[in-house]
Design a protein around this motif. Structure first.
Motif, mmCIF file in Angstrom:
data_model
loop_
_atom_site.group_PDB
_atom_site.id
_atom_site.type_symbol
_atom_site.label_atom_id
_atom_site.label_comp_id
_atom_site.label_asym_id
_atom_site.label_seq_id
_atom_site.Cartn_x
_atom_site.Cartn_y
_atom_site.Cartn_z
ATOM 1 N N ALA A 60 0.828 -1.201 0.000
ATOM 2 C CA ALA A 60 0.000 0.000 0.000
ATOM 3 C C ALA A 60 0.867 1.258 0.000
ATOM 4 O O ALA A 60 0.573 2.241 -0.696
ATOM 5 N N ALA A 61 1.948 1.250 0.782
ATOM 6 C CA ALA A 61 2.852 2.401 0.817
ATOM 7 C C ALA A 61 3.506 2.612 -0.545
ATOM 8 O O ALA A 61 3.672 3.755 -1.001
ATOM 9 N N ASP B 120 0.980 4.151 -2.906
ATOM 10 C CA ASP B 120 0.811 5.576 -2.585
ATOM 11 C C ASP B 120 1.986 6.395 -3.112
ATOM 12 O O ASP B 120 1.817 7.524 -3.586
ATOM 13 N N LEU C 281 1.580 6.799 -6.872
ATOM 14 C CA LEU C 281 0.534 7.788 -7.129
ATOM 15 C C LEU C 281 1.026 9.198 -6.829
ATOM 16 O O LEU C 281 0.776 10.140 -7.596
ATOM 17 N N ALA C 282 1.739 9.359 -5.733
ATOM 18 C CA ALA C 282 2.246 10.680 -5.364
ATOM 19 C C ALA C 282 3.199 11.216 -6.432
ATOM 20 O O ALA C 282 3.188 12.405 -6.759
ATOM 21 N N TYR D 269 -1.843 15.175 -4.203
ATOM 22 C CA TYR D 269 -0.474 14.738 -3.866
ATOM 23 C C TYR D 269 -0.270 14.688 -2.346
ATOM 24 O O TYR D 269 0.297 13.734 -1.806
ATOM 25 N N ARG E 115 -2.547 14.291 -0.045
ATOM 26 C CA ARG E 115 -3.299 13.158 0.519
ATOM 27 C C ARG E 115 -2.568 11.834 0.270
ATOM 28 O O ARG E 115 -2.530 10.964 1.146
ATOM 29 N N ALA E 116 -1.991 11.688 -0.913
ATOM 30 C CA ALA E 116 -1.292 10.443 -1.234
ATOM 31 C C ALA E 116 -0.057 10.257 -0.353
ATOM 32 O O ALA E 116 0.217 9.160 0.143
ATOM 33 N N THR E 117 0.714 11.340 -0.165
ATOM 34 C CA THR E 117 1.914 11.224 0.677
ATOM 35 C C THR E 117 1.537 10.981 2.133
ATOM 36 O O THR E 117 2.233 10.252 2.841
ATOM 37 N N SER F 1 -1.110 9.346 3.173
ATOM 38 C CA SER F 1 -1.492 7.934 3.241
ATOM 39 C C SER F 1 -0.269 7.038 3.265
ATOM 40 O O SER F 1 -0.215 6.045 4.001
ATOM 41 N N MET F 2 0.756 7.387 2.470
ATOM 42 C CA MET F 2 1.984 6.593 2.458
ATOM 43 C C MET F 2 2.646 6.613 3.826
ATOM 44 O O MET F 2 3.063 5.566 4.344
ATOM 45 N N CYS G 214 0.801 4.441 6.309
ATOM 46 C CA CYS G 214 1.059 3.009 6.078
ATOM 47 C C CYS G 214 2.413 2.612 6.655
ATOM 48 O O CYS G 214 2.548 1.565 7.311
#
Length: 230
Positions: free
Chosen positions: A16-17, A20, A23-24, A47, A49-51, A53-54, A57
Motif C-alpha cells: 500500500a505504501a 501511494d 501515485l504521489a 499529492y 493526501r497520497a503522501t 497515506s503513504m 502506512c
C-alpha cells in the motif's frame, strides 16, 4: 543465517505504501506540468493526501513490527521463567508447593510498572520523536524511582497523584499527567539506565504532598530540554 518471518499484514502495508508513492509521483509530475491554476491546486491537494497515506502506512507497519517483537520477547521471558520454575521444582523430590507471591511485593511491582508506563508515555509526548531526549528522561525517572521505591509510604498514595508528582519533578506538563492513560506508547523500549553514582547534594523528591495537585514548576531543572508542543 535464519530468514526473518514475513507476515501477510507486513506485505500488504508495504505494498500500500509503494502504491501511494507511485501515485504521489504521478500527481507531483502533473502538478509541475499543469498550467491552469485550478488544476495545479487539485493535483497538489491530491499529492498531499497520497503522501499522507503513504506515511500512515509506513508508521503502522513500524508499529505492527514493534508490537510483534515486544510480544515475542514477553513470550520468551515467560517460557524462560516457566522452565526455571520447573527445573527448580525437579531438583527437590519432596519440594514444598511453590510459595505464594508476597502481596506487598506484587503491589510494589504493579505500582512501579504503572509509573514507568506513565512517565514513558508523557516523555515521548514532549520529546518530539527524539529517542535521545525520551531515553534521558526515562533514565532520570528510573533514578528517582529507585529512591521512591524504598520509602515506607510508597503505596500510601493513590496512583494519579504520584503520576502528577512525577510529572512535576521532571518538568512535564500537568495536562499530560491528567491524561497519561490516553497517550500512546513509544515505538521502542529504552535500554536500562547505566549505573550512576549519587551526587553529594542528592535530593529525594518524596513524598508527593500538595505538589502533586498543583501546576508549579519542576522540583529541579530536568536533565534534558523538552518542548511543550505535545
Amino acid at each position: 543465517m535464519s530468514t526473518p518471518d514475513v507476515f501477510d499484514e507486513d506485505l500488504m502495508l508495504a505494498e500500500a505504501a509503494r502504491m501511494d508513492l507511485v501515485l504521489a509521483r504521478r500527481l507531483h509530475e502533473k502538478a509541475m506540468t499543469a498550467e491552469d491554476v485550478d488544476e495545479i491546486g487539485s493535483f497538489t491537494r491530491a499529492y498531499v493526501r497520497a503522501t499522507r497515506s503513504m506515511r500512515q502506512c509506513l508508521a503502522l507497519l513500524s508499529r505492527v513490527k514493534t508490537e510483534r517483537a515486544k510480544a515475542a520477547r514477553e513470550e520468551a521471558q515467560h517460557e524462560a521463567w516457566m522452565a526455571a520454575r520447573e527445573a527448580a521444582v525437579a531438583l527437590k523430590d519432596d519440594a514444598d508447593p511453590w510459595p505464594a507471591p508476597d502481596p506487598d511485593e506484587l503491589a510494589h511491582a504493579s505500582r512501579v510498572t504503572d509509573l514507568q508506563t506513565a512517565v514513558s508515555r508523557m516523555s515521548w509526548a514532549v520529546a518530539d520523536k527524539s529517542r535521545n531526549v525520551h531515553t534521558a528522561m526515562v533514565h532520570r525517572f528510573d533514578r528517582e524511582l529507585d529512591d521512591w521505591w524504598d520509602q515506607p509510604d510508597f503505596l500510601d498514595f493513590e496512583l494519579e497523584p504520584v503520576v502528577r508528582h512525577a510529572a512535576r519533578v521532571l518538568g512535564l506538563p500537568r495536562r499530560l499527567a491528567d491524561r497519561w492513560r490516553e497517550l500512546p506508547d513509544p515505538p521502542y523500549d529504552p535500554e536500562p539506565a547505566p549505573a550512576q553514582p549519587r551526587a553529594p547534594d542528592h535530593r529525594i523528591h518524596w513524598p508527593p504532598g500538595e505538589s502533586a495537585d498543583t501546576d508549579a514548576g519542576p522540583a529541579d531543572a530536568p536533565d534534558v530540554p523538552v518542548s511543550d508542543s505535545a
